[in-house]
Design a protein around this motif. Structure first.
Motif, PDB file in Angstrom:
ATOM      1  N   ASN A  95       5.166 -12.739  -3.769  1.00  0.00           N
ATOM      2  CA  ASN A  95       5.013 -12.752  -2.311  1.00  0.00           C
ATOM      3  C   ASN A  95       5.529 -14.040  -1.688  1.00  0.00           C
ATOM      4  O   ASN A  95       6.270 -14.007  -0.699  1.00  0.00           O
ATOM      5  N   CYS A 152       8.170  -4.647   4.030  1.00  0.00           N
ATOM      6  CA  CYS A 152       7.340  -3.982   3.007  1.00  0.00           C
ATOM      7  C   CYS A 152       6.959  -2.564   3.435  1.00  0.00           C
ATOM      8  O   CYS A 152       6.662  -1.717   2.597  1.00  0.00           O
ATOM      9  N   SER A 154       6.922  -3.970  -2.296  1.00  0.00           N
ATOM     10  CA  SER A 154       7.710  -5.085  -2.862  1.00  0.00           C
ATOM     11  C   SER A 154       9.100  -4.696  -3.348  1.00  0.00           C
ATOM     12  O   SER A 154       9.906  -5.587  -3.646  1.00  0.00           O
ATOM     13  N   TYR A 177       8.071  -9.875   7.366  1.00  0.00           N
ATOM     14  CA  TYR A 177       7.762  -9.554   5.960  1.00  0.00           C
ATOM     15  C   TYR A 177       6.970  -8.234   5.871  1.00  0.00           C
ATOM     16  O   TYR A 177       7.265  -7.376   5.027  1.00  0.00           O
ATOM     17  N   ASN A 224      -1.510 -13.705   2.263  1.00  0.00           N
ATOM     18  CA  ASN A 224      -0.149 -14.070   2.671  1.00  0.00           C
ATOM     19  C   ASN A 224      -0.184 -15.158   3.745  1.00  0.00           C
ATOM     20  O   ASN A 224       0.694 -16.026   3.795  1.00  0.00           O
ATOM     21  N   GLY A 274       6.616  -1.781  -6.619  1.00  0.00           N
ATOM     22  CA  GLY A 274       5.887  -2.069  -5.379  1.00  0.00           C
ATOM     23  C   GLY A 274       4.490  -1.491  -5.471  1.00  0.00           C
ATOM     24  O   GLY A 274       4.272  -0.533  -6.244  1.00  0.00           O
ATOM     25  N   VAL A 275       3.540  -2.044  -4.713  1.00  0.00           N
ATOM     26  CA  VAL A 275       2.162  -1.552  -4.816  1.00  0.00           C
ATOM     27  C   VAL A 275       1.966  -0.169  -4.175  1.00  0.00           C
ATOM     28  O   VAL A 275       0.872   0.387  -4.245  1.00  0.00           O
ATOM     29  N   TYR A 298      -6.044  -2.718  -1.009  1.00  0.00           N
ATOM     30  CA  TYR A 298      -6.203  -3.930  -0.209  1.00  0.00           C
ATOM     31  C   TYR A 298      -5.406  -3.851   1.089  1.00  0.00           C
ATOM     32  O   TYR A 298      -5.578  -4.663   1.986  1.00  0.00           O
ATOM     33  N   ILE A 299      -4.511  -2.847   1.166  1.00  0.00           N
ATOM     34  CA  ILE A 299      -3.878  -2.500   2.447  1.00  0.00           C
ATOM     35  C   ILE A 299      -4.462  -1.114   2.785  1.00  0.00           C
ATOM     36  O   ILE A 299      -4.079  -0.116   2.172  1.00  0.00           O
TER      37      ILE A 299
HETATM   38  N1  GLN Z   1       3.197  -6.198   1.038  1.00  0.00           N
HETATM   39  C1  GLN Z   1       2.549  -6.428  -0.235  1.00  0.00           C
HETATM   40  C2  GLN Z   1       1.858  -7.791  -0.242  1.00  0.00           C
HETATM   41  O1  GLN Z   1       2.354  -8.715   0.376  1.00  0.00           O
HETATM   42  C3  GLN Z   1       3.555  -6.298  -1.315  1.00  0.00           C
HETATM   43  C4  GLN Z   1       2.974  -6.474  -2.694  1.00  0.00           C
HETATM   44  C5  GLN Z   1       3.625  -5.639  -3.771  1.00  0.00           C
HETATM   45  O2  GLN Z   1       4.178  -4.574  -3.553  1.00  0.00           O
HETATM   46  N2  GLN Z   1       3.458  -6.101  -4.977  1.00  0.00           N
HETATM   47  O3  GLN Z   1       0.837  -7.961  -0.856  1.00  0.00           O
END
Ligand code: GLN
Length: 304
Positions: free
Chosen positions: A113, A192, A63, A188, A164, A257-258, A26-27
């Motif tokens: 988040n 991350c 995260s 933010y 977000n 973290g994702v 999703y990123i």
């Molecule tokens: N930057 C990611 C977000 O805001 C962090 C989420 C994660 O690592 N769980 O979705």
């Protein structure tokens, strides 16, 4: 304890474990990572280090950064912080919107988040130069000046961060955000995007295992009560709606973290970081959790 022998066993086991997980997509920038990376680094409070695999390859910590910003904000703001964010496990996904409405815009904890966005807002109000100050802090506790933000990742998340945006606007409407939402989210996304490897992560978390003191000079960064509180929140909230499962299987405080990284620590003994990009359905590294479960099983040691 033969930590290196145990890490070698874990490496062998993971080599033969097939994951069902997928890399976060999703990123978009994160979707480019090679899913086969695997690395682990363990740092003991006596200075010893043990490792295998891709422990020196950088990845997006995502995260995991929420621990750094919480620790900084707690230090600056003190207990007033808890007027704006809670300390209860959410039992919901990390980017969930639903709880915020019934709880009047006060996020359940600083590691989802919404909670970390409130912390970012606090830091924006109190630090002179939040982006530079956060980087200086992370470099100091990791004892490593090579650590940098990854602007490509931050930009990629900003372009696709609709959820977000929804979270922050909702909280702004309920007066739990002081600054301009876009400025808060920019900070933010920067936090991350920190690009680190397992070695840097484990080194940066050793102070949470060392009663708040740096290892190289024993300088105190946090008092013991702050460390107790931050470790407790990692234990109960570090893995979103899988915090109970992590606690049950691993038995250590930690944060995921994702980007596929997980950091955990055993107070007074060690900090440990593991990286494997494929995530399970709850957004935590599938093999990372397995590695840490094996670590506490094979050593026979956990906080319980
Ligand atoms: N930057 C990611 C977000 O805001 C962090 C989420 C994660 O690592 N769980 O979705």
């Amino acid at each position: 304890m033969d930590y290196q022998g145990i890490l070698n066993i874990i490496e062998k086991q993971l080599e033969y474990t097939k994951t069902k997980g997928n890399v976060a997509n999703y990123i978009p920038e994160l979707a480019k990572v090679n899913p086969n990376h695997l690395g682990m680094f363990l740092k003991c409070t006596n200075g010893d280090e043990f490792y295998f695999g891709d422990y020196q390859v950088n990845f997006s910590i995502q995260s995991i950064s929420k621990v750094y910003t919480l620790a900084l904000a707690k230090e600056i703001i003190g207990d007033d912080l808890w007027k704006r964010v809670g300390v209860e496990p959410s039992g919901n996904p990390f980017n969930s919107l639903t709880q915020l409405e019934s709880e009047n815009g006060i996020p359940r904890n600083p590691f989802i988040n919404a909670g970390s966005i409130v912390i970012a807002d606090c830091l924006l109000s109190t630090l002179e130069n939040p982006k530079a100050d956060l980087l200086r802090f992370v470099r100091k506790i990791a004892d490593d000046n090579q650590i940098e933000y990854d602007n490509k990742v931050a930009f990629s998340e900003k372009k696709h961060g609709y959820r977000n945006v929804a979270l922050i606007n909702y909280m702004k409407s309920l007066d739990n955000i002081d600054n301009d939402p876009e400025d808060v989210l920019d900070f933010y996304y920067d936090q991350c995007s920190l690009s680190m490897n397992c070695k840097q992560l484990a080194k940066s978390f050793i102070l949470f295992a060392n009663e708040g003191k740096l290892l190289n000079n024993q300088d105190r960064v946090f008092n013991t009560q702050s460390v107790k509180r931050i470790n407790a929140i990692m234990q109960t909230c570090g893995f979103y709606d899988e915090a109970g499962e992590f606690s049950y299987r691993v038995g250590l405080p930690g944060k995921s973290g994702v980007g596929g990284g997980i950091v955990a620590l055993h107070p007074k003994h060690y900090s440990v970081a593991v990286w494997s990009p494929p995530l399970n359905k709850k957004g935590n590294s599938e093999l990372g959790m397995k590695a840490l479960e094996e670590l506490t099983s094979l050593t026979g040691l956990s906080i319980f």
